[in-house]
Design an enzyme around this catalytic site. Structure first.
Site, PDB file in Angstrom:
ATOM      1  CG  ASP A  75     -18.490  66.830 -20.866  1.00 17.22           C
ATOM      2  OD1 ASP A  75     -19.688  67.155 -20.854  1.00 17.22           O
ATOM      3  OD2 ASP A  75     -17.925  66.376 -21.878  1.00 17.22           O
ATOM      4  CE  LYS A 149     -12.155  72.278 -18.888  1.00 13.55           C
ATOM      5  NZ  LYS A 149     -11.625  71.106 -18.131  1.00 13.55           N
ATOM      6  CG  ASP A 151     -13.714  71.189 -23.947  1.00 21.44           C
ATOM      7  OD1 ASP A 151     -12.798  71.498 -24.732  1.00 21.44           O
ATOM      8  OD2 ASP A 151     -13.687  70.163 -23.248  1.00 21.44           O
ATOM      9  NE  ARG A 208      -6.120  72.809 -20.540  1.00 22.47           N
ATOM     10  CZ  ARG A 208      -6.774  71.681 -20.815  1.00 22.47           C
ATOM     11  NH1 ARG A 208      -7.926  71.428 -20.269  1.00 22.47           N
ATOM     12  NH2 ARG A 208      -6.242  70.781 -21.624  1.00 22.47           N
ATOM     13  CG  ASP A 212      -8.045  67.319 -21.724  1.00 21.23           C
ATOM     14  OD1 ASP A 212      -8.036  68.531 -22.015  1.00 21.23           O
ATOM     15  OD2 ASP A 212      -9.066  66.610 -21.768  1.00 21.23           O
TER      16      ASP A 212
END
Ligand SMILES: *[C@@H]1O[C@H](CO)[C@@H](O)[C@H](O)[C@H]1NC(C)=O
Ligand SMILES: *[C@@H]1O[C@H](CO)[C@@H](O)[C@H](O)[C@H]1NC(C)=O
Length: 305
Positions: A75, A149, A151, A208, A212
């Site tokens: 990010d 990736k 999110d 995922r 995290d």
């Protein structure tokens, strides 16, 4: 793992031909977070300098030779707002732009991953891709991106049902094979019936499942326990082209001893996790490097069909 691998190869997987074994490389997040202050922290801020230097280390310190070939932005790389409808790398931190960075990384024999979010904003408050899937996928492909990736901050359940498949289709439409990592199940609690692992395996290469990772031994125990408790679901979900992701490797940072790093690396290898180092490769000790460059352990992780 070999038995499972051969069996699962028969099941449907996302048909883009990539990530036949778990992806390996270096990912910025756990160590470098959202530090955008390049004036005060020129060596560790999220900017092209950091990615160029970590890429150089991947090659010079023997990482790429044993399989760690992806340099992955997380990010906080863009400007706070789109420019002419496009997500735009912050020109103060990425003066040459992402396409240039991808060319440099490819020139070293490595691949480049980037981060996006299927909601209205990324977790750090940067532009999300909701409603812009086609525009953003085309831009990533045009830049030469090799992995996304994706999110899930700033989106709800119904939007995720549309947004994750939409980006999968948009990536496919670009014609460029791009490893697609979906954070979707982590936003659905990680388990059926909310998570449909059959569907995930058809539209994502990596996902995922859980929260995290933090720089903390107890967190490794927590993640490992969750993986063990739900092995019945997770083992079936994985196979060539589709992998569960317990998140990054954190040895080389502040919390883990060398022995603890060996434990994380062993478990991550056995569960066929993507192997993304998230540490400063410029300052990693030889002992820690030896843990992650152990080719016998890597071979357990990289079983292919
Ligand atoms: C797109 O999907 C089709 C059909 O599943 C597949 O054959 C093709 O290889 C995919 N292309 C890319 C670039 O992912
Ligand atoms: C899960 O997804 C698969 C593939 O898209 C679909 O065939 C199946 O019906 C879904 N299962 C549930 C319980 O929704």
């Amino acid at each position: 793992m070999k038995i499972f691998g051969s069996f699962l190869a028969l099941a449907t997987a996302m048909n883009n031909g990539v990530a036949r074994t778990p992806p390996m490389g270096w990912l910025a997040w756990e160590r470098f977070r959202c530090n955008t202050d390049c004036k005060t922290f020129p060596d560790t801020c999220i900017g092209e300098n950091l990615f160029m230097e970590q890429a150089e280390r991947l090659v010079k310190d023997g990482w790429s030779a044993v399989g760690y070939d992806l340099v992955h932005i997380d990010d906080c790389w863009p400007l706070r707002d789109r420019v002419d409808g496009k997500i735009t790398a912050d020109p103060a931190r990425f003066p040459h732009g992402i396409k240039w960075l991808a060319e440099q990384i490819h020139g070293k024999g490595l691949k480049l991953g980037i981060y996006g979010d299927m909601g209205t904003h990324t977790c750090g408050g940067f532009p999300g891709s909701m409603g812009y899937e086609k525009v953003d996928a085309n831009m990533f492909a045009e830049w030469g991106i090799d992995m996304l990736k994706y999110d899930g901050c700033y989106s709800n359940d119904d939007q995720q049902k549309i947004g994750y498949p939409a980006m999968s289709q948009a990536l496919n439409n670009t014609g460029r094979p791009i490893i697609y990592s979906c954070s979707w199940p982590a936003y659905q609690g990680g388990l059926p019936p909310q998570v449909n692992y059959t569907l995930l395996g058809e539209i994502c290469n990596v996902w995922r499942n859980y929260g995290d990772i933090q720089d903390d031994w107890d967190d490794i125990l927590d993640i490992s326990k969750w993986w063990g408790d739900h092995a019945d679901v997770l083992v079936k979900a994985a196979g060539p082209g589709k992998w569960n992701d317990p998140d990054m490797l954190i040895g080389g940072n502040y919390a883990l001893t060398v022995n603890q790093a060996q434990v994380q690396f062993g478990i991550w290898s056995i569960v066929a996790a993507p192997l993304f180092l998230s540490t400063d490769l410029r300052t990693m000790s030889k002992e820690m490097r030896d843990v992650y460059q152990n080719t016998a352990v890597i071979a357990v992780n990289q079983v292919s069909d």
